[in-house]
Scaffold this motif. Structure first.
Motif, short mmCIF file in Angstrom:
data_model
loop_
_atom_site.label_atom_id
_atom_site.label_comp_id
_atom_site.label_asym_id
_atom_site.label_seq_id
_atom_site.Cartn_x
_atom_site.Cartn_y
_atom_site.Cartn_z
N LEU A 8 0.83 -1.20 0.00
CA LEU A 8 0.00 0.00 0.00
C LEU A 8 0.87 1.25 0.00
N VAL A 9 1.89 1.27 0.86
CA VAL A 9 2.79 2.42 0.92
C VAL A 9 3.51 2.58 -0.42
N GLU A 10 3.96 1.48 -0.98
CA GLU A 10 4.64 1.54 -2.27
C GLU A 10 3.71 2.09 -3.35
N ASP A 11 2.46 1.66 -3.37
CA ASP A 11 1.49 2.16 -4.35
C ASP A 11 1.22 3.65 -4.16
N GLN A 12 1.15 4.08 -2.90
CA GLN A 12 0.92 5.51 -2.63
C GLN A 12 2.11 6.34 -3.08
N GLU A 13 3.31 5.85 -2.81
CA GLU A 13 4.51 6.57 -3.23
C GLU A 13 4.61 6.61 -4.76
N LYS A 14 4.24 5.51 -5.39
CA LYS A 14 4.25 5.46 -6.85
C LYS A 14 3.24 6.45 -7.43
N ALA A 15 2.05 6.52 -6.82
CA ALA A 15 1.03 7.46 -7.28
C ALA A 15 1.51 8.91 -7.10
N GLN A 16 2.17 9.18 -5.98
CA GLN A 16 2.70 10.54 -5.76
C GLN A 16 3.78 10.86 -6.78
N MET A 17 4.64 9.90 -7.07
CA MET A 17 5.68 10.10 -8.07
C MET A 17 5.06 10.37 -9.45
N HIS A 18 4.02 9.60 -9.79
CA HIS A 18 3.36 9.79 -11.08
C HIS A 18 2.66 11.14 -11.16
N GLN A 19 2.07 11.60 -10.05
CA GLN A 19 1.45 12.92 -10.04
C GLN A 19 2.50 14.00 -10.27
N LEU A 20 3.63 13.87 -9.60
CA LEU A 20 4.72 14.84 -9.81
C LEU A 20 5.22 14.80 -11.25
N LEU A 21 5.36 13.60 -11.79
CA LEU A 21 5.79 13.46 -13.18
C LEU A 21 4.78 14.10 -14.12
#
Length: 126
Positions: A8-21
């Motif tokens: 879950l944490v990994e998915d949230q971090e990935k989503a945050q990274m994708h939003q920044l991208l």
């Protein structure tokens, strides 16, 4: 439980990274309106063209073409409001080669031709 939490944490971090991208991609598109292409995004950010389409759809709610068109029209409207540049110069600056195509898109988006838009916003009539 721990493994599930880690995912879950990994998915949230990935989503945050994708939003920044996505924010970076949109900013890059805005700063290169006249020349931007998917291959240019691929060269700049090193992801596949399919990835950009998925990213833009997820975070922008549209396609690459739809996002590009929206940004180009927003910039054209801003230039019509804030400059005395001729309409021909504006459409070239935002990346349109066809005057007729630009006029059709602009009229569909704003309900009036670019010249009318400039006249109305400058006169303060809403």
């Amino acid at each position: 439980l721990s493994l599930g939490y880690d995912c879950l944490v990994e998915d949230q971090e990935k989503a945050q990274m994708h939003q920044l991208l996505y924010n970076e991609v949109e900013a890059h598109i805005r700063s290169h309106l006249a020349t931007i292409t998917i291959p240019a995004l691929t060269e700049r950010f090193h992801y596949s063209s399919d990835f950009y389409n998925r990213l833009i759809h997820r975070y922008g709610g549209t396609t690459y073409s739809g996002l590009l068109q929206r940004i180009r029209l927003e910039e054209a409207a801003s230039l019509l409001r804030g400059t005395v540049l001729p309409i021909e110069a504006i459409l070239e600056r935002v990346g349109y080669q066809s005057r007729g195509f630009f006029y059709r898109l602009f009229t569909r988006q704003y309900g009036m031709a670019p010249g009318e838009y400039r006249k109305i916003v400058r006169s303060g009539v809403s």
